[in-house]
Design an enzyme around this catalytic site. Structure first.
Site, mmCIF file in Angstrom:
data_model
loop_
_atom_site.group_PDB
_atom_site.id
_atom_site.type_symbol
_atom_site.label_atom_id
_atom_site.label_comp_id
_atom_site.label_asym_id
_atom_site.label_seq_id
_atom_site.Cartn_x
_atom_site.Cartn_y
_atom_site.Cartn_z
ATOM 1 N N SER A 82 -1.246 -3.638 10.341
ATOM 2 C CA SER A 82 -0.921 -4.586 9.272
ATOM 3 C C SER A 82 0.359 -5.334 9.620
ATOM 4 O O SER A 82 1.297 -4.750 10.153
ATOM 5 C CB SER A 82 -0.699 -3.819 7.967
ATOM 6 O OG SER A 82 -1.760 -2.931 7.750
ATOM 7 N N TYR A 117 -1.486 -3.493 -6.802
ATOM 8 C CA TYR A 117 -1.212 -4.324 -5.627
ATOM 9 C C TYR A 117 -2.251 -4.218 -4.515
ATOM 10 O O TYR A 117 -2.628 -3.114 -4.109
ATOM 11 C CB TYR A 117 0.150 -3.958 -5.032
ATOM 12 C CG TYR A 117 0.764 -5.116 -4.278
ATOM 13 C CD1 TYR A 117 1.495 -6.069 -4.956
ATOM 14 C CD2 TYR A 117 0.578 -5.277 -2.921
ATOM 15 C CE1 TYR A 117 2.042 -7.162 -4.288
ATOM 16 C CE2 TYR A 117 1.114 -6.360 -2.241
ATOM 17 C CZ TYR A 117 1.857 -7.301 -2.931
ATOM 18 O OH TYR A 117 2.386 -8.370 -2.266
ATOM 19 N N GLY A 118 -2.645 -5.351 -3.986
ATOM 20 C CA GLY A 118 -3.412 -5.474 -2.739
ATOM 21 C C GLY A 118 -4.391 -4.355 -2.460
ATOM 22 O O GLY A 118 -5.257 -4.037 -3.274
ATOM 23 N N GLY A 119 -4.207 -3.733 -1.302
ATOM 24 C CA GLY A 119 -5.143 -2.711 -0.833
ATOM 25 C C GLY A 119 -5.240 -1.499 -1.746
ATOM 26 O O GLY A 119 -6.207 -0.735 -1.659
ATOM 27 N N ARG A 140 0.841 -1.193 0.000
ATOM 28 C CA ARG A 140 0.000 0.000 0.000
ATOM 29 C C ARG A 140 0.881 1.249 0.000
ATOM 30 O O ARG A 140 1.972 1.258 0.556
ATOM 31 C CB ARG A 140 -0.905 0.019 1.242
ATOM 32 C CG ARG A 140 -2.043 -0.978 1.175
ATOM 33 C CD ARG A 140 -2.962 -0.865 2.380
ATOM 34 N NE ARG A 140 -2.318 -1.292 3.602
ATOM 35 C CZ ARG A 140 -1.764 -0.491 4.497
ATOM 36 N NH1 ARG A 140 -1.805 0.832 4.337
ATOM 37 N NH2 ARG A 140 -1.190 -0.961 5.587
ATOM 38 N N CYS A 176 1.021 -7.564 11.854
ATOM 39 C CA CYS A 176 1.342 -7.773 13.275
ATOM 40 C C CYS A 176 0.646 -9.022 13.825
ATOM 41 O O CYS A 176 0.444 -9.137 15.039
ATOM 42 C CB CYS A 176 0.947 -6.558 14.102
ATOM 43 S SG CYS A 176 2.033 -5.149 13.862
ATOM 44 N N LYS A 219 -9.500 -2.163 1.729
ATOM 45 C CA LYS A 219 -9.186 -0.997 2.550
ATOM 46 C C LYS A 219 -10.013 0.221 2.140
ATOM 47 O O LYS A 219 -10.483 0.984 2.983
ATOM 48 C CB LYS A 219 -7.698 -0.667 2.448
ATOM 49 C CG LYS A 219 -6.796 -1.826 2.811
ATOM 50 C CD LYS A 219 -7.041 -2.297 4.217
ATOM 51 C CE LYS A 219 -6.084 -3.409 4.588
ATOM 52 N NZ LYS A 219 -6.327 -3.896 5.946
ATOM 53 N N HIS A 248 -10.444 -2.188 11.640
ATOM 54 C CA HIS A 248 -9.370 -3.040 11.153
ATOM 55 C C HIS A 248 -9.143 -4.134 12.193
ATOM 56 O O HIS A 248 -8.171 -4.087 12.959
ATOM 57 C CB HIS A 248 -8.113 -2.159 10.980
ATOM 58 C CG HIS A 248 -7.001 -2.796 10.219
ATOM 59 N ND1 HIS A 248 -5.686 -2.404 10.372
ATOM 60 C CD2 HIS A 248 -6.984 -3.766 9.278
ATOM 61 C CE1 HIS A 248 -4.919 -3.113 9.553
ATOM 62 N NE2 HIS A 248 -5.677 -3.946 8.885
HETATM 63 C C1 OXD Z 1 -3.697 -5.670 4.696
HETATM 64 C C2 OXD Z 1 -3.013 -4.517 5.286
HETATM 65 O O1 OXD Z 1 -3.422 -6.030 3.538
HETATM 66 O O2 OXD Z 1 -3.426 -4.112 6.383
HETATM 67 O O3 OXD Z 1 -4.558 -6.238 5.375
HETATM 68 O O4 OXD Z 1 -2.044 -4.008 4.695
HETATM 69 MN MN MN Z 2 -5.080 -5.187 7.172
#
Ligand code: OXD
Ligand code: MN
Length: 596
Positions: free
Chosen positions: A263, A212-214, A71, A265, A221, A241
């Site tokens: 994120s 990518y992802g989020g 992100r 953790c 997100k 979250h």
């Molecule tokens: C996730 C983030 O992908 O918090 O969940 O980055």
């Molecule tokens: Mn997350």
């Protein structure tokens, strides 16, 4: 022939089509045929690698561009009409100006590409808490991931057609193709052209330049946290979250726990934990996001709006999270991991050496484990259906959700924060959650070494963080004595010579059990200036190899270090200006005076 039966949706699609100028438009139906077809096309174009059918049935690996791996918080914007509504934790640009800038980037950006229209629901289809949305994207990678992460189907399209209601989410990788130009393996735009934009007054999302992802799977997100947090505040609910799990005692009593950690953790690990306390078991409801609404009985009910896991791969092993490994045995997508010589996947700390000693690394280069270079990117991910998790809870899709008993807050702190402490009241719990702090992880490209991260929501609060904290206090007032009990944990303490003090993973069930015993009223606690801590005799130690000294250290209240933390919290909170809830200042002053 019109595209769909919704005029509003057709108008929006046509507007985007005119701006982005794709070669063609495909309305997605979420079917297996669609998924398989797109995967075949991506394997043929070289974007995806099909993994060995014997090792990893129906699974694929992708490598992103090395610049597009996480992100991008610096390029994420809350474009509210008034700047003060975005607050000090968000980047703000005037919505008119941002639309102008982004429209010129979007202009012709899908040339040479197909534009996919993805109708999806966040939350069980038709649930009173769920939201319908449509993502338009020029990335087939996004489509296949959305198939797993959200409920993509013609049923959702029909709901949109009947209601004419949906949250519009526009996404482009930002890399138009000239006539005859060969596509790159992972098209994306340079960092300075990436924009992850939210227009909260319109419930609108515009994302440009990242695949990518989020940044790109906009249900996650962007919608389920940034836009939803705005809606939740206005409508009296919460978008957080948080993982959600059910913890069941040997007597069959169920406790529902929602936990907020930043994120990377360990939310996914905790959500699927294998309890080491005999007779107690964890079942997973969600691993990243919770939508919570007060129910008719006055308790707080939570659903997981997602339908899959987009989990961090490195560190996922049979020791840390066997249930995640079981969830990705087949039908999974991997991004930025090592592809081994025999067509399987591998990453650092997977619990064994890379079979064959090497393979192809996340940068798509030949790689040997003994080179000392990391083979998988630290933020490499797996995408898997929640239904494939062996410990998925039978109620995970229950449209009413589950009633939350316990909130857990925390972060990654190698010093200061004890293993667990309980808030003396909900308001004290809000203070704990709002001043949660964590050391940087790989999930975002731009983080300070230590940051305050209220409720692990810093990158995801879609409005002023002061108003957000006030919303927590307001929810507490509304829930009254039915509000969940609040705890703060830290699994990550280290000794002075850098060794972990607490074994973590499955052993964290011992801490969860203590929380449940507290809720039950069956154990007392030690009152300390920072909150309530476990009495040694109440903690379940059987089978745990933990020295007396380690326990002392894990439950020590380091008054001087805490005083310093309170002062840093005061400094941090000062930037909330007059939006800082007075209850926060009251809690801070009370803590300060308890510390002496
Ligand atoms: C996730 C983030 O992908 O918090 O969940 O980055
Ligand atoms: Mn997350």
């Amino acid at each position: 022939m019109s595209l769909t039966k919704s005029k509003k949706l057709n108008d929006w699609i046509e507007e985007i089509q005119a701006m982005c100028q794709p070669d063609k438009v495909v309305i997605c139906d979420g079917s297996t045929e669609e998924y398989d077809r797109l995967m075949r096309e991506m394997v043929a174009s070289g974007m995806a690698v099909k993994l060995n059918e014997e090792n990893r049935p129906n699974s694929y690996a992708f490598n992103s561009d090395p610049s597009d791996v996480a992100r991008v918080e610096n390029r994420t914007f809350i474009a509210s009409v008034k700047e003060e509504d975005a607050g000090p934790t968000n980047n703000w640009i005037d919505p008119v100006e941002l639309k102008k800038t982004m429209s010129s980037l979007y202009n012709g950006c899908m040339k040479g590409r197909t534009m996919y229209v993805i109708p999806f629901s966040m939350g069980p289809i038709g649930s009173p808490i769920a939201k319908n949305a449509v993502e338009v994207t020029d990335s087939p990678y996004v489509v296949v991931n959305m198939h797993i992460m959200a409920r993509v189907s013609t049923e959702v399209l029909h709901l949109i057609e009947t209601s004419d209601e949906f949250i519009p989410c526009l996404h482009s990788v930002g890399k138009p193709l000239a006539e005859g130009e060969k596509d790159s393996r992972w098209p994306c735009a340079p960092l300075e052209d990436k924009y992850i934009a939210h227009f909260p007054e319109e419930n609108l999302i515009w994302s440009y330049g990242s695949g990518y992802g989020g940044n790109a799977l906009l249900g996650k997100k962007c919608l389920a946290l940034r836009i939803a947090s705005n809606m939740a505040r206005k409508e009296g609910w919460m978008a957080e979250h948080m993982l959600i799990l059910r913890f069941t005692s040997p007597e069959g009593k169920q406790y529902h726990i929602a936990a907020a950690f930043p994120s990377a953790c360990g939310k996914t690990n905790l959500a699927m934990l294998q309890s080491t306390v005999p007779g107690w078991k964890v079942e997973t409801i969600g691993d990243d996001i919770a939508w919570m609404k007060p129910g008719k009985d006055g308790r707080l009910y939570a659903i997981n709006p997602e339908s899959g896991f987009f989990g961090v791969a490195p560190g996922t092993s049979d020791n840390s999270n066997p249930m995640a490994l079981a969830s990705i045995k087949e039908n999974a997508i991997f991004t930025n991991v090592v592809v081994t010589e025999d067509g399987d996947v591998w990453w650092e700390d997977m619990g064994y050496d890379c079979p064959g000693g090497g393979g192809t690394d996340w940068k798509n280069n030949p790689w040997r484990q003994d080179s000392g270079e990391k083979g998988a990117h630290p933020n490499s991910r797996f995408t898997a259906r929640a239904s494939q998790c062996p410990v998925i809870c039978e109620d995970w899709e229950n449209p009413t959700g589950v009633a939350i008993d316990i909130f857990v807050f925390g972060g990654k702190r190698t010093t200061t924060m004890p293993l667990v402490h309980e808030a003396a009241s909900f308001e004290h719990g809000v203070y704990m959650g709002a001043t949660a702090s964590s050391e940087a992880t790989a999930a975002s490209l731009d983080q300070a070494a230590l940051r305050f991260d209220p409720f692990a929501m810093t990158p995801f609060i879609g409005y002023h963080a002061g108003d957000y904290i006030q919303h927590w206090f307001d929810m507490g007032e509304k829930l009254g004595d039915k509000a969940p009990r609040c705890f703060y944990v830290n699994w990550f303490r280290k000794t002075d010579d850098g060794k972990w003090l607490w074994p973590g993973f499955g052993e964290n069930s011992r801490v969860l059990k203590w929380m449940c015993d507290r809720v039950e009223g069956s154990v007392g606690a030690i009152e300390t200036p920072i909150g309530l801590m476990p009495k040694k005799e109440d903690f379940y130690f059987e089978g745990l190899d933990l020295s007396e000294d380690a326990w002392k250290e894990l439950t020590k209240v380091d008054t001087e270090a805490f005083k310093a933390t309170v002062e840093s919290a005061r400094e941090y909170l000062a930037k909330f200006g007059n939006k800082l809830p007075s209850k926060m200042t009251d809690q801070l002053e009370a803590l300060k005076s308890r510390l002496g």
